[in-house]
Write an enzyme that holds these catalytic residues in place. Structure first.
Site, PDB file in Angstrom:
ATOM      1  N   ARG A 101      68.341  80.333   2.675  1.00 23.27           N
ATOM      2  CA  ARG A 101      68.919  80.279   4.020  1.00 23.27           C
ATOM      3  C   ARG A 101      68.329  81.342   4.930  1.00 23.27           C
ATOM      4  NH1 ARG A 101      73.751  79.346   1.236  1.00 23.27           N
ATOM      5  NH2 ARG A 101      74.384  81.520   1.467  1.00 23.27           N
ATOM      6  N   ARG A 105      83.279  82.496  -5.323  1.00 20.06           N
ATOM      7  CA  ARG A 105      83.440  83.276  -4.097  1.00 20.06           C
ATOM      8  C   ARG A 105      84.858  83.825  -4.061  1.00 20.06           C
ATOM      9  NH1 ARG A 105      78.059  83.512  -2.792  1.00 20.06           N
ATOM     10  NH2 ARG A 105      77.161  81.423  -2.892  1.00 20.06           N
ATOM     11  N   ASP A 152      66.877  83.698  -4.830  1.00 22.82           N
ATOM     12  CA  ASP A 152      66.176  83.835  -3.544  1.00 22.82           C
ATOM     13  C   ASP A 152      65.169  84.981  -3.492  1.00 22.82           C
ATOM     14  OD1 ASP A 152      67.496  81.674  -2.349  1.00 22.82           O
ATOM     15  OD2 ASP A 152      69.216  82.915  -1.837  1.00 22.82           O
ATOM     16  N   GLY A 172      76.139  83.265  -6.057  1.00 22.37           N
ATOM     17  CA  GLY A 172      75.489  82.092  -6.634  1.00 22.37           C
ATOM     18  C   GLY A 172      74.955  82.375  -8.025  1.00 22.37           C
ATOM     19  N   ARG A 174      51.686  58.925   1.518  1.00 23.19           N
ATOM     20  CA  ARG A 174      52.953  59.328   2.135  1.00 23.19           C
ATOM     21  C   ARG A 174      53.009  60.848   2.331  1.00 23.19           C
ATOM     22  NH1 ARG A 174      57.651  57.186  -1.398  1.00 23.19           N
ATOM     23  NH2 ARG A 174      57.151  55.242  -0.310  1.00 23.19           N
ATOM     24  N   ASP A 229      73.365  90.539  -2.539  1.00 25.20           N
ATOM     25  CA  ASP A 229      73.783  91.528  -1.535  1.00 25.20           C
ATOM     26  C   ASP A 229      75.294  91.611  -1.376  1.00 25.20           C
ATOM     27  OD1 ASP A 229      71.600  92.930  -0.684  1.00 25.20           O
ATOM     28  OD2 ASP A 229      71.070  91.547   0.909  1.00 25.20           O
ATOM     29  N   THR A 263      69.726  86.606  -8.427  1.00 24.10           N
ATOM     30  CA  THR A 263      69.721  85.626  -7.349  1.00 24.10           C
ATOM     31  C   THR A 263      68.366  84.936  -7.298  1.00 24.10           C
ATOM     32  OG1 THR A 263      69.751  85.312  -4.944  1.00 24.10           O
ATOM     33  CG2 THR A 263      69.227  87.516  -5.738  1.00 24.10           C
ATOM     34  N   ASP A 298      65.646  87.951  -2.589  1.00 21.50           N
ATOM     35  CA  ASP A 298      65.816  88.537  -1.254  1.00 21.50           C
ATOM     36  C   ASP A 298      66.566  89.866  -1.251  1.00 21.50           C
ATOM     37  OD1 ASP A 298      68.252  87.510  -2.026  1.00 21.50           O
ATOM     38  OD2 ASP A 298      68.714  86.575  -0.100  1.00 21.50           O
TER      39      ASP A 298
END
Length: 324
Positions: free
Chosen positions: A175, A76, A131, A15, A166, A107, A129, A133
């Site tokens: 993810r 990918r 994330d 990504g 609201r 990763d 990345t 992570d």
């Protein structure tokens, strides 16, 4: 400077993340500064397999610091997961005379870099990345920009939520990791944060929290949900049905990947990119450039991939305390 390396390549994989362009720029210009020829591999490992490789110079990376995404593009590549594809990648690198390669990604990209090293192509990787992570690194390029994008969006959602009494249920990326969700939740003052690392009880951890807030006079609320938890549309319906508070779901999606990188991402990407080239010049390979104890460092890929990054329970507790 005398060294055996003459040509190196750089690619971005997985990504995209804001700051990747700053890393590419640093690799290219640090390489040129040290007398290397630098080549850009387009569309990640897919470009390596297919020979989509272009020469780069100092001007090739001019005016890209402020741009999001990656000028080399990314894709990918299922073929590269197979030995035949990996062998083809090494053969193509040799065809172009590449003595080493810098891989910018996550990763999955690191696992590809490890395979290239095993097959004789010296490779250095660095984390790009949103994330945050990567187990061996305290920080990954793109994370800060992503967080700023998220809080800007959530701040705007809070404006309209407060106008309508609201509940806004917001899905952010992540993810398998909740770093974006929990830090954005703290920064935005979310009443509820849900992440894949921690189980939750919907009635206790969501409905009761919202009801308690209403009793204390709160007229709107923000629920931030990591992508790995999911189900925000149904969650919003359940919240409205059980609390009576009008609820809406918002999925921020790929807007989180874009945008001009922050100063933090530009500087760290530049430092990591420089370190990648320096390691190649020293004859190092099979390394991940990372941040440890606030400083740019590096670890062996095998060691890095074996590490397990754990989302701090203290951050989750802080988000809960401050939601009161």
């Amino acid at each position: 400077m005398e060294h055996k390396f003459k040509k190196i390549g750089v690619l971005t994989s997985g990504g995209d993340a804001p700051g990747m362009n700053a890393a590419i720029r640093a690799v290219v210009r640090t390489g040129i500064y040290n007398g290397l020829e630098v080549y850009g591999v387009k569309k990640g490992y897919n470009g390596l397999l297919n020979g989509d490789i272009i020469p780069m110079n100092a001007r090739s990376v001019g005016e890209i610091l402020q741009k999001g995404g990656t000028i080399l593009q990314t894709a990918r590549c299922l073929e590269f997961k197979e030995k035949k594809g990996q062998e083809q990648g090494v053969a193509m690198a040799k065809k172009f005379g590449l003595d080493g390669l810098v891989v910018i990604g996550g990763d999955g990209s690191f696992k590809g870099a490890r395979q290239l090293c095993r097959m004789g192509l010296p490779t250095i990787a660095m984390p790009g990345t949103i994330d945050n992570d990567i187990d061996c690194s305290e920080y990954t390029v793109g994370y800060d920009t992503c967080l700023n994008t998220v809080i800007q969006a959530v701040d705007k959602l809070r404006d309209t939520s407060s106008s309508h009494d609201r509940c806004s249920v917001v899905e952010v990326m992540g993810r398998g990791a909740g770093y974006i969700a929990v830090e954005a939740g703290i920064a935005c003052g979310a009443e509820v944060v849900l992440v894949p690392e921690y189980e939750y009880d919907f009635e206790k951890d969501v409905i009761e929290v919202i009801r308690d807030g209403v009793k204390r006079g709160k007229q709107h609320c923000i629920v931030i949900v990591a992508e790995g938890v999911g189900g925000v549309v149904e969650m919003a319906k359940k919240i409205e049905a059980e609390t009576g508070m009008e609820s809406r779901a918002t999925i921020l999606g790929h807007v989180q990947r874009g945008g001009s990188p922050t100063v933090r991402d530009r500087v760290i990407a530049s430092q990591m990119g420089e370190r990648c080239v320096e390691l190649i010049l020293k004859g190092e390979q099979n390394k991940i450039v990372c941040m440890r104890n606030g400083h740019i460092s590096d670890v062996d890929i095998e060691e890095g991939l074996a590490m397990k990054k754990v989302l701090s329970p203290d951050l989750m507790l802080l988000a809960k305390k401050l939601s009161v």
